[in-house]
Design a protein around this motif. Sequence first.
Motif, PDB file in Angstrom:
ATOM      1  N   TYR A  46      36.669 -28.969 -41.074  1.00  0.00           N
ATOM      2  CA  TYR A  46      35.782 -29.604 -42.148  1.00  0.00           C
ATOM      3  C   TYR A  46      36.186 -29.093 -43.712  1.00  0.00           C
ATOM      4  O   TYR A  46      36.472 -27.812 -43.680  1.00  0.00           O
ATOM      5  CB  TYR A  46      34.325 -29.519 -42.082  1.00  0.00           C
ATOM      6  CG  TYR A  46      33.555 -29.742 -43.143  1.00  0.00           C
ATOM      7  CD1 TYR A  46      33.262 -31.343 -43.302  1.00  0.00           C
ATOM      8  CD2 TYR A  46      33.043 -28.919 -44.173  1.00  0.00           C
ATOM      9  CE1 TYR A  46      32.365 -32.041 -44.304  1.00  0.00           C
ATOM     10  CE2 TYR A  46      32.169 -29.378 -45.173  1.00  0.00           C
ATOM     11  CZ  TYR A  46      31.843 -30.832 -45.125  1.00  0.00           C
ATOM     12  OH  TYR A  46      31.163 -31.265 -46.117  1.00  0.00           O
ATOM     13  N   ILE A  47      36.712 -29.913 -44.504  1.00  0.00           N
ATOM     14  CA  ILE A  47      36.978 -29.258 -45.681  1.00  0.00           C
ATOM     15  C   ILE A  47      35.863 -29.456 -46.608  1.00  0.00           C
ATOM     16  O   ILE A  47      35.293 -30.305 -46.923  1.00  0.00           O
ATOM     17  CB  ILE A  47      38.148 -30.550 -46.293  1.00  0.00           C
ATOM     18  CG1 ILE A  47      39.268 -30.722 -45.361  1.00  0.00           C
ATOM     19  CG2 ILE A  47      38.600 -29.776 -47.721  1.00  0.00           C
ATOM     20  CD1 ILE A  47      40.111 -29.496 -45.038  1.00  0.00           C
ATOM     21  N   VAL A  48      35.588 -28.296 -47.375  1.00  0.00           N
ATOM     22  CA  VAL A  48      34.497 -27.855 -48.181  1.00  0.00           C
ATOM     23  C   VAL A  48      35.010 -28.427 -49.728  1.00  0.00           C
ATOM     24  O   VAL A  48      36.092 -27.784 -50.028  1.00  0.00           O
ATOM     25  CB  VAL A  48      33.935 -26.502 -48.268  1.00  0.00           C
ATOM     26  CG1 VAL A  48      33.036 -26.455 -49.447  1.00  0.00           C
ATOM     27  CG2 VAL A  48      33.668 -26.156 -46.933  1.00  0.00           C
ATOM     28  N   LYS A  49      34.482 -29.433 -50.219  1.00  0.00           N
ATOM     29  CA  LYS A  49      35.169 -29.824 -51.479  1.00  0.00           C
ATOM     30  C   LYS A  49      34.180 -29.507 -52.629  1.00  0.00           C
ATOM     31  O   LYS A  49      33.115 -29.490 -52.393  1.00  0.00           O
ATOM     32  CB  LYS A  49      35.362 -31.435 -51.391  1.00  0.00           C
ATOM     33  CG  LYS A  49      36.460 -32.001 -50.585  1.00  0.00           C
ATOM     34  CD  LYS A  49      36.647 -33.414 -50.525  1.00  0.00           C
ATOM     35  CE  LYS A  49      35.420 -34.078 -50.020  1.00  0.00           C
ATOM     36  NZ  LYS A  49      35.600 -35.408 -50.049  1.00  0.00           N
ATOM     37  N   SER A  50      34.657 -29.245 -53.834  1.00  0.00           N
ATOM     38  CA  SER A  50      33.819 -28.934 -55.022  1.00  0.00           C
ATOM     39  C   SER A  50      33.172 -30.018 -55.380  1.00  0.00           C
ATOM     40  O   SER A  50      33.526 -31.587 -55.615  1.00  0.00           O
ATOM     41  CB  SER A  50      34.903 -28.724 -56.205  1.00  0.00           C
ATOM     42  OG  SER A  50      33.913 -28.282 -57.394  1.00  0.00           O
ATOM     43  N   PRO A  51      31.825 -30.017 -55.678  1.00  0.00           N
ATOM     44  CA  PRO A  51      30.966 -31.170 -56.051  1.00  0.00           C
ATOM     45  C   PRO A  51      30.920 -31.561 -57.576  1.00  0.00           C
ATOM     46  O   PRO A  51      30.424 -32.313 -58.093  1.00  0.00           O
ATOM     47  CB  PRO A  51      29.608 -30.857 -55.609  1.00  0.00           C
ATOM     48  CG  PRO A  51      29.460 -29.315 -55.463  1.00  0.00           C
ATOM     49  CD  PRO A  51      30.995 -28.865 -55.129  1.00  0.00           C
TER      50      PRO A  51
END
Length: 153
Positions: free
Chosen positions: A77-82
């Motif tokens: 799972y890639i955590v992306k900047s919101p």
Amino acid sequence: MDIKDIKELIHALDASGVQKFEMEEGNFKIKISKTAEAAPAVVYNAPEAPRAAAAAPVAVSPAPAAIVEAAPAEDLYIVKSPIVGTFYGSSSPGTPAFVKVGDKVAKGDTLCIIEAMKIMNEIESEEAGEIVEILVVNEDIVEYGQPLMKIRR
């Protein structure tokens, strides 16, 4: 207007839907454009300012077109900047990081902080798993949608 104000302006415009921005105040003139045809750039014209202040134009890179959500082979799972802002791995200098490679995280655990317009935004995990890679360095400027971490589910 100093370079810090210009950077904040760039981040605010990047987070908004505004495509072009121009401002003129005395000898100071700034133009920002984030269109696909032309490379985004900031032009700084201040003939009476010292040379150090008018060093180089600041460029804004366009947001990535698409980011892969997960790599199927490893179930990552890639955590992306919101949001656009400054990445911080810990709550304050000298304190341990929220997470490091190898840590197990649960859904809702704080992973990092992104500062935007002097507001500290805690980024929480949307998946449980193990941190396998942290893709940014403390105090990096991050863009909307930029990958921050990888979590193996």
